[in-house]
Design a protein around this motif. Structure first.
Motif, PDB file in Angstrom:
ATOM      1  N   GLU A 224     -75.937  -7.290   7.851  1.00 49.06           N
ATOM      2  CA  GLU A 224     -77.225  -7.572   7.223  1.00 49.06           C
ATOM      3  C   GLU A 224     -77.328  -9.073   6.991  1.00 49.06           C
ATOM      4  O   GLU A 224     -76.411  -9.695   6.451  1.00 49.06           O
ATOM      5  N   GLU A 225     -78.450  -9.662   7.406  1.00 48.52           N
ATOM      6  CA  GLU A 225     -78.639 -11.101   7.229  1.00 48.52           C
ATOM      7  C   GLU A 225     -78.794 -11.435   5.750  1.00 48.52           C
ATOM      8  O   GLU A 225     -79.475 -10.724   5.011  1.00 48.52           O
ATOM      9  N   VAL A 226     -78.141 -12.506   5.325  1.00 46.07           N
ATOM     10  CA  VAL A 226     -78.193 -12.939   3.926  1.00 46.07           C
ATOM     11  C   VAL A 226     -78.678 -14.383   3.870  1.00 46.07           C
ATOM     12  O   VAL A 226     -78.449 -15.171   4.794  1.00 46.07           O
ATOM     13  N   ASP A 227     -79.361 -14.715   2.783  1.00 47.18           N
ATOM     14  CA  ASP A 227     -79.812 -16.102   2.593  1.00 47.18           C
ATOM     15  C   ASP A 227     -79.085 -16.780   1.448  1.00 47.18           C
ATOM     16  O   ASP A 227     -79.424 -17.899   1.061  1.00 47.18           O
ATOM     17  N   ASN A 228     -78.074 -16.101   0.891  1.00 46.27           N
ATOM     18  CA  ASN A 228     -77.308 -16.670  -0.206  1.00 46.27           C
ATOM     19  C   ASN A 228     -75.871 -16.145  -0.125  1.00 46.27           C
ATOM     20  O   ASN A 228     -75.656 -14.934  -0.100  1.00 46.27           O
ATOM     21  N   ILE A 229     -74.911 -17.049  -0.068  1.00 44.85           N
ATOM     22  CA  ILE A 229     -73.494 -16.649  -0.012  1.00 44.85           C
ATOM     23  C   ILE A 229     -72.795 -17.011  -1.321  1.00 44.85           C
ATOM     24  O   ILE A 229     -71.573 -17.106  -1.373  1.00 44.85           O
ATOM     25  N   GLY A 230     -73.590 -17.213  -2.377  1.00 39.22           N
ATOM     26  CA  GLY A 230     -73.031 -17.430  -3.702  1.00 39.22           C
ATOM     27  C   GLY A 230     -72.265 -18.730  -3.825  1.00 39.22           C
ATOM     28  O   GLY A 230     -72.717 -19.774  -3.369  1.00 39.22           O
ATOM     29  N   ALA A 231     -71.092 -18.666  -4.452  1.00 42.56           N
ATOM     30  CA  ALA A 231     -70.312 -19.867  -4.739  1.00 42.56           C
ATOM     31  C   ALA A 231     -69.529 -20.365  -3.535  1.00 42.56           C
ATOM     32  O   ALA A 231     -68.811 -21.358  -3.648  1.00 42.56           O
ATOM     33  N   TYR A 232     -69.665 -19.719  -2.408  1.00 45.56           N
ATOM     34  CA  TYR A 232     -68.884 -20.101  -1.227  1.00 45.56           C
ATOM     35  C   TYR A 232     -69.586 -21.174  -0.402  1.00 45.56           C
ATOM     36  O   TYR A 232     -70.821 -21.260  -0.369  1.00 45.56           O
ATOM     37  N   SER A 233     -68.770 -21.961   0.272  1.00 40.55           N
ATOM     38  CA  SER A 233     -69.214 -22.841   1.349  1.00 40.55           C
ATOM     39  C   SER A 233     -68.456 -22.423   2.604  1.00 40.55           C
ATOM     40  O   SER A 233     -67.277 -22.072   2.531  1.00 40.55           O
ATOM     41  N   LEU A 234     -69.129 -22.465   3.746  1.00 39.63           N
ATOM     42  CA  LEU A 234     -68.513 -22.083   5.005  1.00 39.63           C
ATOM     43  C   LEU A 234     -68.326 -23.321   5.874  1.00 39.63           C
ATOM     44  O   LEU A 234     -69.190 -24.203   5.895  1.00 39.63           O
ATOM     45  N   PHE A 235     -67.204 -23.379   6.589  1.00 42.51           N
ATOM     46  CA  PHE A 235     -66.885 -24.506   7.454  1.00 42.51           C
ATOM     47  C   PHE A 235     -66.700 -23.987   8.874  1.00 42.51           C
ATOM     48  O   PHE A 235     -65.879 -23.101   9.114  1.00 42.51           O
ATOM     49  N   VAL A 236     -67.458 -24.536   9.794  1.00 40.89           N
ATOM     50  CA  VAL A 236     -67.419 -24.115  11.193  1.00 40.89           C
ATOM     51  C   VAL A 236     -67.083 -25.330  12.046  1.00 40.89           C
ATOM     52  O   VAL A 236     -67.722 -26.381  11.934  1.00 40.89           O
TER      53      VAL A 236
END
Length: 402
Positions: free
Chosen positions: A317-329
């Motif tokens: 399911e697509e989300v527009d908020n991942i809360g307190a996380y940051s993602l690194f790609v």
């Protein structure tokens, strides 16, 4: 009558109390801090975050403290410290962080990786997994080079099963090294080898078959004590690697909810599978719509979409908020990571940070869509996506955390 309380005389007091000098003499000259219980030690370690220098000093105290540090890596350190950015474009490789709170000064070491002519298969568990471009050696062997990404020291060179295969990805697990050479099969090797045999003719590689309907594996992550993989078509795999080769299996996990594979980038920026705490996230870099022209060049990316997996329904399911996380790609090293508690680390929460060749890192909110005036669009332009991925800036974690 009760006897009234009478204060002791000085002579009596000296006979019953131990003098301070005697107390000091009776105390041990050395306090064994290695025996400190885990609870206060964990609290000390938590307060040292995110300073890498302090964490290294903690690990240098003694072996029990070092064991606690490694045991806490998955739950405390790795989620709380963003990866370092490694720049291997020159002879003096530099590792630097987003904030001085993590690393006061960039770290430099001599490791001219680009001069080795190596292909970067991946950055995995704090190591660079490299495939030399020089071709087979005089003995007809092809090797994989495993380099500590934090220090640049060569750890091991391992002979691969065959010089004829086109290896495209590799990953380190706690007990195995995985090397992928096609979409139908891959090889595994116990790593580090629990019973090295100097007299053996070579490494004990085991061949495994992948499901026939699977495409090329581009990522492997550990999530809830499971080893999961992702293909370039965003197919979700589960690897079961055990001591007995006969009991090892790979299966496709049925999951729905994703857009058609023709609508997202398959090789450059994604798809990327990320374990973020108790959530499994997938980052898709959506492509511009097809123009219909026969002369159409490579399409650029116009959206960064994040999907979360509902494990009960096995639906993305697509989300527009991942809360307190940051993602690194990281495009170059085919790796992705998540970080939480980012306030003191120089990054923002609920953002996706992307590193790519020829560009400084850029950040995007989940669901970002390109606009004509958006400067971040340059990162995903057709010309940027055609640049060679190695050498370039890549994200790495210090090996100490694993």
């Amino acid at each position: 009558m009760p006897t009234p309380f009478l204060p002791m005389k000085p002579s009596e007091e000296s006979e019953t109390e131990t003098p301070p000098a005697a107390v000091l003499a009776a105390m041990p000259a050395f306090r064994d801090w290695a025996g400190l219980s885990e609870l206060p030690l964990s609290e000390v370690l938590r307060r040292l975050l995110p300073c890498l220098r302090s964490i290294h000093a903690f690990a240098a105290v003694c072996r029990p403290w070092r064991r606690l540090l490694r045991a806490s890596a998955a739950s405390l350190l790795r989620p709380g410290v963003p990866p370092l950015l490694l720049n291997p474009r020159s002879g003096c490789v530099t590792a630097f962080a987003h904030s001085r709170n993590l690393l006061a000064r960039p770290l430099a070491y001599r490791a001219d990786l680009s001069s080795e002519g190596a292909i970067l298969l991946s950055a995995s568990r704090g190591y660079l997994l490299l495939l030399p471009r020089r071709g087979p050696s005089s003995q007809g062997e092809t090797r994989i080079i495993i380099v500590d990404a934090f220090t640049g020291a060569h750890r091991r060179e391992i002979t691969l099963p065959s010089p004829r295969f086109a290896y495209h990805y590799a990953a380190l697990l706690p007990a195995h090294l995985l090397v992928f050479h096609s979409k139908h099969a891959f090889f595994s090797l116990p790593f580090p080898d629990p019973n090295p045999n100097p007299s053996s003719s070579g490494p004990r590689w085991t061949k495994h078959n992948l499901p026939r309907s699977a495409s090329f594996v581009t990522g492997v992550v550990e999530f809830r004590s499971r080893v999961l993989g992702l293909t370039n078509l965003a197919q979700l795999l589960e690897f079961r690697l055990c001591a007995s080769p006969q009991g090892q299996t790979v299966r496709i996990l049925p999951a729905t909810g994703l857009p058609d594979a023709t609508t997202f980038d398959q090789w450059h920026f994604g798809p990327c599978l990320i374990a973020a705490g108790d959530r499994l996230l997938l980052v898709l870099f959506m492509l511009e719509p097809r123009s219909g022209s026969l002369l159409e060049c490579r399409r650029g990316v116009n959206k960064v979409a994040v999907y979360g997996l509902d494990m009960a329904r096995m639906r993305w399911e697509e989300v527009d908020n991942i809360g307190a996380y940051s993602l690194f790609v990281d495009y170059a090293s085919k790796s992705a990571a998540a970080c939480t508690d980012v306030g003191s680390c120089g990054v923002e929460e609920n953002r996706i940070y992307v590193a790519a060749p020829g560009c400084s890192w850029r950040s995007f909110p989940p669901g970002w869509e390109a606009t004509p005036v958006d400067a971040n669009s340059e990162l995903f332009s057709r010309s940027a996506m055609e640049r060679k991925p190695w050498p370039s800036n890549i994200w790495v974690y210090p090996q100490l955390f694993f």
